[in-house]
Design a protein around this motif. Structure first.
Motif, PDB file in Angstrom:
ATOM      1  N   LEU A  29       0.865  -1.067  -0.104  1.00  0.00           N
ATOM      2  CA  LEU A  29       0.005   0.098  -0.121  1.00  0.00           C
ATOM      3  C   LEU A  29       1.036   1.199  -0.077  1.00  0.00           C
ATOM      4  O   LEU A  29       2.139   1.170   0.559  1.00  0.00           O
ATOM      5  CB  LEU A  29      -1.111   0.105   1.385  1.00  0.00           C
ATOM      6  CG  LEU A  29      -2.128  -0.925   1.354  1.00  0.00           C
ATOM      7  CD1 LEU A  29      -2.588  -0.871   2.895  1.00  0.00           C
ATOM      8  CD2 LEU A  29      -3.142  -0.609   0.122  1.00  0.00           C
ATOM      9  N   PRO A  53      -2.260   1.382   8.153  1.00  0.00           N
ATOM     10  CA  PRO A  53      -3.662   1.277   7.642  1.00  0.00           C
ATOM     11  C   PRO A  53      -4.439   0.352   8.490  1.00  0.00           C
ATOM     12  O   PRO A  53      -3.870  -0.793   8.841  1.00  0.00           O
ATOM     13  CB  PRO A  53      -3.389   0.764   6.088  1.00  0.00           C
ATOM     14  CG  PRO A  53      -1.811   1.328   5.809  1.00  0.00           C
ATOM     15  CD  PRO A  53      -1.236   1.081   7.127  1.00  0.00           C
ATOM     16  N   LEU A  55      -7.681  -1.912   7.491  1.00  0.00           N
ATOM     17  CA  LEU A  55      -8.313  -2.112   6.366  1.00  0.00           C
ATOM     18  C   LEU A  55      -9.512  -3.114   6.611  1.00  0.00           C
ATOM     19  O   LEU A  55      -9.468  -3.835   7.661  1.00  0.00           O
ATOM     20  CB  LEU A  55      -7.636  -2.838   5.297  1.00  0.00           C
ATOM     21  CG  LEU A  55      -6.130  -2.159   4.991  1.00  0.00           C
ATOM     22  CD1 LEU A  55      -5.450  -2.840   3.812  1.00  0.00           C
ATOM     23  CD2 LEU A  55      -6.659  -0.519   4.373  1.00  0.00           C
ATOM     24  N   TRP A 109     -11.497  -0.584   2.171  1.00  0.00           N
ATOM     25  CA  TRP A 109     -11.566   0.711   2.653  1.00  0.00           C
ATOM     26  C   TRP A 109     -10.361   0.815   3.713  1.00  0.00           C
ATOM     27  O   TRP A 109     -10.068  -0.287   4.662  1.00  0.00           O
ATOM     28  CB  TRP A 109     -12.853   1.024   3.161  1.00  0.00           C
ATOM     29  CG  TRP A 109     -14.018   0.909   2.077  1.00  0.00           C
ATOM     30  CD1 TRP A 109     -14.783   0.043   1.857  1.00  0.00           C
ATOM     31  CD2 TRP A 109     -14.497   2.228   1.437  1.00  0.00           C
ATOM     32  NE1 TRP A 109     -15.527   0.548   0.811  1.00  0.00           N
ATOM     33  CE2 TRP A 109     -15.456   1.810   0.524  1.00  0.00           C
ATOM     34  CE3 TRP A 109     -13.971   3.586   1.375  1.00  0.00           C
ATOM     35  CZ2 TRP A 109     -16.120   2.735  -0.488  1.00  0.00           C
ATOM     36  CZ3 TRP A 109     -14.401   4.505   0.706  1.00  0.00           C
ATOM     37  CH2 TRP A 109     -15.657   3.932  -0.368  1.00  0.00           C
ATOM     38  N   ASP A 110      -9.916   1.808   4.038  1.00  0.00           N
ATOM     39  CA  ASP A 110      -8.848   2.065   4.970  1.00  0.00           C
ATOM     40  C   ASP A 110      -9.513   3.469   6.102  1.00  0.00           C
ATOM     41  O   ASP A 110      -9.780   4.423   5.591  1.00  0.00           O
ATOM     42  CB  ASP A 110      -7.699   2.780   4.563  1.00  0.00           C
ATOM     43  CG  ASP A 110      -6.746   3.276   5.593  1.00  0.00           C
ATOM     44  OD1 ASP A 110      -6.941   2.825   6.777  1.00  0.00           O
ATOM     45  OD2 ASP A 110      -5.820   3.903   5.281  1.00  0.00           O
ATOM     46  N   ARG A 118     -10.868   6.295   3.726  1.00  0.00           N
ATOM     47  CA  ARG A 118     -10.003   6.350   2.664  1.00  0.00           C
ATOM     48  C   ARG A 118     -10.378   5.142   1.569  1.00  0.00           C
ATOM     49  O   ARG A 118     -10.193   3.902   2.104  1.00  0.00           O
ATOM     50  CB  ARG A 118      -8.496   6.393   2.704  1.00  0.00           C
ATOM     51  CG  ARG A 118      -7.569   6.387   1.555  1.00  0.00           C
ATOM     52  CD  ARG A 118      -6.143   6.829   2.006  1.00  0.00           C
ATOM     53  NE  ARG A 118      -5.683   5.582   2.416  1.00  0.00           N
ATOM     54  CZ  ARG A 118      -4.766   4.793   1.524  1.00  0.00           C
ATOM     55  NH1 ARG A 118      -4.700   5.208   0.055  1.00  0.00           N
ATOM     56  NH2 ARG A 118      -4.175   3.767   1.882  1.00  0.00           N
ATOM     57  N   VAL A 120      -9.274   2.372  -0.613  1.00  0.00           N
ATOM     58  CA  VAL A 120      -7.901   1.854  -1.336  1.00  0.00           C
ATOM     59  C   VAL A 120      -8.237   1.308  -2.751  1.00  0.00           C
ATOM     60  O   VAL A 120      -7.390   1.565  -3.817  1.00  0.00           O
ATOM     61  CB  VAL A 120      -7.548   0.609  -0.418  1.00  0.00           C
ATOM     62  CG1 VAL A 120      -6.528   0.108  -1.012  1.00  0.00           C
ATOM     63  CG2 VAL A 120      -7.256   1.312   0.924  1.00  0.00           C
ATOM     64  N   PRO A 145      -6.869   0.361  -8.030  1.00  0.00           N
ATOM     65  CA  PRO A 145      -6.709   1.594  -6.970  1.00  0.00           C
ATOM     66  C   PRO A 145      -7.743   2.864  -7.137  1.00  0.00           C
ATOM     67  O   PRO A 145      -7.825   3.417  -8.284  1.00  0.00           O
ATOM     68  CB  PRO A 145      -5.187   2.206  -7.240  1.00  0.00           C
ATOM     69  CG  PRO A 145      -4.554   0.881  -7.775  1.00  0.00           C
ATOM     70  CD  PRO A 145      -5.604   0.605  -8.846  1.00  0.00           C
ATOM     71  N   LEU A 214      -1.825  -4.288  -6.688  1.00  0.00           N
ATOM     72  CA  LEU A 214      -2.387  -4.759  -5.582  1.00  0.00           C
ATOM     73  C   LEU A 214      -3.523  -5.799  -6.040  1.00  0.00           C
ATOM     74  O   LEU A 214      -4.027  -5.713  -7.061  1.00  0.00           O
ATOM     75  CB  LEU A 214      -3.259  -3.599  -4.872  1.00  0.00           C
ATOM     76  CG  LEU A 214      -2.694  -2.728  -3.854  1.00  0.00           C
ATOM     77  CD1 LEU A 214      -3.351  -1.461  -3.356  1.00  0.00           C
ATOM     78  CD2 LEU A 214      -1.896  -3.351  -2.803  1.00  0.00           C
TER      79      LEU A 214
END
Length: 770
Positions: A29, A53, A55, A109-110, A118, A120, A145, A214
């Motif tokens: 990340l 993070p 997640l 999601w973060d 946030r 991701v 992303p 990712l």
């Protein structure tokens, strides 16, 4: 099944919820800057701090491009990289409701940024492939992303890895999927070497790509057969057009495996004729008696055939004095027939009293009758608290198979636990760990509530503690583990080596969290509830040097002594808990037969899905002993010397070592005893222990059967296969004498075997022993 046969299920016939497992996130990340960082005049961040993070994955089902049902979320995961949830997800939608264009939308999601989540990235995957078969096994999906998963058709976030990103790794992952589906033959020692090589290849690929991509890995598992899509309104599948008159066509028959109506009617007529008075005087012939005895020796996992069920029902009256026949008889009952079920329950009440191990079989998912399950609980009431504690983990899992939240089993467990603080503590933890189960959470929570109500009503005992104080001492266990989780997060954020993390741990215990140094009220140890702990000793607490940085904590006890525990976060230790419990049970079974092999497993307790406590036993690893003393014999000669004893070792020490090694014959290679009188004694202990445990095979198989519904990864993947493998280990097809020869051959092969993983395997086993 021949290689040309294709057995399958139709999707429209599967009345089960859609299930899959969110496994892990692969890749690196981008770093996240702390919002508290300060910019200098040049605009450069002068106090850059990277935040870890946190997640979670949001899972939503889309049917024909439209959202269907409620989305589900995984738990938060902050222990990365790699971020591993390994969490089962069960949707409210059933397989029969799916269409050919059903797809799963997954968004990561973060939430470490505070209130603002946030994004991701997101990805989608169709549930059926181009051949209209349900996808199975692990799927590696490309994460887009900054994009939320798009469930429309066509999707803008396809999970299929682009061709330019495919390489040797993708080919190997396809082979792994085939391996997991058992399409590739398994060879244990070769498989271990292969998977180690795969890890190196994966590291090289990630380094070559610079971890710029990712990927989200999900596991769809697999059913017994393939699942072929068919709309619930269709009656058959249209075959593909025939291109040649000589082409062999395989016709898919949707009725394969279903009950033959004519045979079922004939069976019902036969049973109705034998339901009268004449059955009471029936006696089996010699051939029928042999068949019945063969059936009664079946392990509890064996399914009875129609003829076998008919034979047991026919001679049910003559079998009532045979206590081990009851569970087999109850399996032969047609419970959908009201009259037959009524007669079966009447006979059950008059049957010879069964043993506790057989009662455990009646609590398995095979038996749905509330009366049968209540009868099993009545048998369990004969067990003392020590024996009940041996089965408590499985009895809690059996609550999944009850038909009500306040079942007879639940009330029994609460009633026994409310008068035994040790049982109460373990029962509370066992049900609390299962709160995350979306299907049965209410049932476990109900048991937790009943236990609380029952204990709060207790009057003061001999020690002066009333129910309220006892319950609060258990509640504080949860508060303690929550504080330990917080400590692990703070320590994990410390940059630097392990020593710096240790300093941070001791600083927290002596400063901000000084209340942990001396508790306001003593807390019952979660691992040993009869011990009261009064605080943590900061100077004697430390951190292990490993990826998860487990805490090694020294606790003061009310008696003036200390006890040491390990707290781990980020690892599912329920598997370890089960293994240690079974070792303790087998040790008890051996001692009941006057065979003490000095097995002393350490205590393990899962306090969450990915956290738990372990008893810390000061010891040295086997690798250290071998590196310093070259052999175990030299080590024992140094610390347990006796000039007149065998090999210069005290006879008591050597006898204890030989007994403790009898569980795994491979250690004899390192010990190097060879064909002497001690090696013969070692083999004798092995064979004696093996035959004793074979006598209790039904008990052990029943306990593992009750674990079939748990979420322990190694069991949940394929519980039936795991139980059958365990059954094979007992070699129930052999008598005791044949088993002695079998196991001696097994030991001889193990002693003469030379494989590179020898030391590593023994070191792993040794961790379960003092």
């Amino acid at each position: 099944m021949s290689g040309n046969e294709f057995r399958f299920f139709l999707s429209c016939d599967i009345n089960l919820p859609v299930k899959f497992r969110v496994d892990r996130l692969e890749g690196t990340l981008p770093s996240i800057k702390s919002p508290n960082s300060v910019n200098d005049r040049s605009g450069i961040n002068s106090t850059t701090e990277e935040r870890r993070p946190e997640l979670y994955v949001e899972c939503a089902l889309y049917i024909d491009g439209a959202p269907f049902g409620l989305p589900m979320r995984t738990r938060l995961e902050s222990m990365g990289p790699m971020y591993c949830w390994n969490e089962p997800i069960t949707l409210s939608t059933k397989y029969r409701d799916l269409t050919a264009h059903s797809q799963l939308a997954l968004t990561v999601w973060d939430v470490s940024c505070g209130k603002d989540e946030r994004l991701v990235g997101g990805t989608t995957i169709l549930l059926f492939n181009s051949k209209m078969q349900l996808k199975t096994g692990k799927q590696k999906l490309r994460l887009w992303p900054g994009k939320e998963a798009d469930g429309s058709l066509p999707t803008s976030t396809p999970g299929k890895v682009p061709k330019n990103e495919r390489g040797e790794l993708e080919r190997l992952e396809k082979l792994i999927n085939k391996y997991e589906r058992e399409q590739i033959q398994r060879v244990d020692w070769l498989d271990r070497l292969t998977f180690k090589a795969l890890e190196k290849i994966k590291e090289q690929e990630n380094f070559r790509n610079g971890n710029s991509y990712l990927y989200l890995v999900v596991d769809f598992g697999r059913l017994e057969h393939r699942v072929v899509f068919q709309d619930s309104g269709a009656n058959f599948l249209l075959p593909a057009p025939i291109t040649s008159t000589n082409e062999l066509v395989i016709v898919w028959d949707p009725e394969v495996g279903k009950i033959n109506p004519s045979e079922h009617k004939q069976l019902k007529l036969a049973r109705s004729l034998t339901r009268g008075i004449i059955d009471r005087d029936l006696k089996p012939s010699n051939a029928e008696r042999k068949s019945i005895q063969r059936i009664l020796k079946y392990p509890p996992t064996r399914t009875l055939s129609g003829d076998e069920k008919q034979l047991l029902w026919k001679f049910r009256f003559s079998l009532m004095s045979e206590k081990r026949a009851l569970t087999k008889f109850l399996r032969s009952v047609e419970w959908s027939d009201v009259q037959e079920a009524k007669q079966a329950l009447e006979l059950m009440g008059r049957w010879e009293m069964i043993d506790v191990c057989d009662a455990l079989e009646l609590l398995s998912p095979v038996f749905e009758s509330e009366e049968v399950r209540a009868y099993a609980v009545c048998i369990l009431e004969r067990a003392d608290d020590d024996e009940l504690q041996c089965y408590l983990l499985q009895l809690v899992q059996a609550l999944r198979f009850e038909r009500s939240d306040k079942s007879r089993l639940s009330q029994f467990l609460v009633q026994r636990s409310s008068h035994n603080i040790e049982l109460a503590s373990f029962l509370r933890w066992y049900v609390s760990v299962e709160f995350h189960d979306p299907v049965h959470a209410k049932r476990f929570y109900s048991t937790h509530e009943i236990l609380e109500e029952s204990m709060m009503k207790l009057t003061p005992g001999v020690d002066g503690e009333d129910g309220y104080k006892l319950w609060q001492s258990l509640v504080r266990q949860t508060e303690l583990t929550a504080q330990l989780c917080s400590i692990m997060r703070d320590v994990g954020n410390v940059r630097g080596n392990t020593q710096k993390k240790i300093e941070k741990l001791r600083q927290l215990l002596s400063g901000l969290l000084s209340e942990l140094t001396y508790f306001e009220e003593p807390i019952r140890s979660p691992l040993a509830p009869n011990i009261l702990i009064t605080g943590i000793v900061p100077s004697e607490s430390s951190i292990f040097k490993s990826a998860l940085h487990p805490l090694r904590l020294t606790f003061r006890t009310a008696s003036g002594g200390t006890c040491k525990m390990i707290f781990k976060k980020g690892d599912d230790i329920r598997q370890d808990q089960l293994v240690v419990q079974m070792v303790s049970l087998m040790d008890r079974l051996l001692k009941l037969e006057n065979l003490d092999l000095h097995l002393t497993p350490y205590n393990v307790l899962a306090t969450g899905q990915d956290e738990g406590l372990l008893e810390f036993i000061p010891s040295r690893s086997l690798a250290q002993i071998l590196s310093e003393h070259r052999s175990i014999i030299s080590y024992l000669q140094k610390f347990h010397p006796d000039e007149h004893g065998p090999f210069g070792i005290t006879a008591t020490c050597l006898e204890t070592f030989i007994k403790s090694c009898a569980g795994y014959s491979v250690i004899t290679y390192i010990l190097g005893i060879g064909d002497s009188q001690y090696y013969t004694r070692f083999k004798s202990y092995c064979c004696e222990a093996y035959n004793i445990l074979r006598k209790s095979s039904n008990l052990i198989l029943n306990l593992f059967h009750l674990m079939a519904g748990s979420n322990i990864p190694d069991i949940a993947s394929d519980p039936e296969k795991g139980i059958l493998k365990l059954q094979e280990k007992f070699r129930l097809d052999l008598d005791d004498e044949a088993c002695v020869h079998f196991f001696q051959d097994l030991i001889n092969e193990s002693v003469s075997a030379l494989f590179p993983q020898m030391v590593e395997t023994i070191h792993r086993w040794a961790q379960y022993w003092r």
